[in-house]
Design a protein around this motif. Structure first.
Motif, PDB file in Angstrom:
ATOM      1  N   GLY A 195      14.670   7.297  48.777  1.00 12.98           N
ATOM      2  CA  GLY A 195      15.212   8.002  50.089  1.00 12.98           C
ATOM      3  C   GLY A 195      14.579   9.333  50.298  1.00 12.98           C
ATOM      4  O   GLY A 195      13.832   9.706  49.330  1.00 12.98           O
ATOM      5  N   ASP A 221      16.784   3.393  52.023  1.00 16.59           N
ATOM      6  CA  ASP A 221      17.007   4.191  53.182  1.00 16.59           C
ATOM      7  C   ASP A 221      16.329   3.862  54.099  1.00 16.59           C
ATOM      8  O   ASP A 221      15.181   3.046  53.922  1.00 16.59           O
ATOM      9  N   THR A 249      12.504   7.046  55.759  1.00 17.59           N
ATOM     10  CA  THR A 249      11.782   6.524  54.346  1.00 17.59           C
ATOM     11  C   THR A 249      11.153   5.149  54.688  1.00 17.59           C
ATOM     12  O   THR A 249      10.063   5.078  54.433  1.00 17.59           O
ATOM     13  N   ASP A 270      20.580  10.599  49.910  1.00 13.01           N
ATOM     14  CA  ASP A 270      20.207   9.529  49.142  1.00 13.01           C
ATOM     15  C   ASP A 270      20.250   9.593  47.581  1.00 13.01           C
ATOM     16  O   ASP A 270      20.689   8.848  46.686  1.00 13.01           O
TER      17      ASP A 270
END
Length: 226
Positions: free
Chosen positions: A170, A12, A16, A175
């Protein structure tokens, strides 16, 4: 390439790799103010990070979800405010840039799966001089948004890998849900949009408190030579 269970690392972006959470929160609040809408609490705004802007609007303002004119104006106001803040791109979290470069040198395939728009991601990649760095990037406005697994399916197909050869990293439940839906293992990061206890409800395979600890964990997963 060294032995590794996961030759494909999928990340991500916001929350992240880059520290952009505050800018996202401020931009949502700006768009709400511009359109005379109720301000949402920070935890609620953090809860939509990872979704496309259209989906985020629907979650934050369900009573107005079908108002396409208002939705589009909200998105435009958000985008303008966010772009103004990003004249200096959001900084990477500690150790991210150097560790990504190390992964690249070690032969990993690297990908991004993000709720950002293509225009937004390309802008920040240019700002960080990473236009050609990732093998593939997929954005919410060019495929199905999270938690639908389509963008992960497209990344796997492009990279020629199976779900078992990839891991998704993520900071949001979306995610981790997307990874689960694509049958891909996931790693939760606790320093982004959501608290670790929220992320653990999605049963990620692993969690990290600092990006630098991802590499040692990956090394522990080595099980075969490519």
């Amino acid at each position: 390439m060294q032995q590794t269970k996961y030759p494909l690392l999928i990340f991500d972006w916001d929350g992240t790799l880059v520290d952009s959470i505050d800018r996202i929160v401020q931009s949502v609040r700006h768009a709400a103010e511009r359109n005379h809408m109720v301000q949402r609490e920070e935890y609620a705004i953090r809860g939509i990070i990872g979704l496309s802007l259209a989906d985020a609007f629907a979650v934050l303002y369900p009573a107005q979800a079908t108002d396409s004119v208002l939705r589009q104006q909200f998105i435009e106001d958000y985008s303008q405010h966010y772009i103004a803040q990003e004249s200096t791109p959001s900084a990477f979290y500690p150790h991210v840039r150097e560790q990504l470069e190390r992964f690249k040198e070690q032969g990993y395939q690297l990908a991004v799966a993000t709720g950002k728009s293509r225009r937004g991601l390309d802008r920040v990649l240019i700002g960080h001089k990473l236009q050609q760095f990732f093998d593939i990037t997929r954005c919410a406005d060019e495929t199905q948004g999270k938690p639908h697994p389509q963008m992960l399916h497209e990344i796997l197909a492009y990279c020629g890998k199976t779900p078992a050869q990839a891991v998704m990293v993520g900071d949001s439940p979306f995610d981790l849900q997307m990874a689960h839906n694509a049958q891909i293992d996931s790693v939760a990061v606790s320093y982004g949009a959501q608290r670790l206890e929220v992320l653990l409800q999605e049963q990620p395979l692993h969690s990290i408190d600092c990006f630098s600890t991802l590499a040692p964990w990956l090394a522990e997963q080595s099980s075969f030579h490519l």
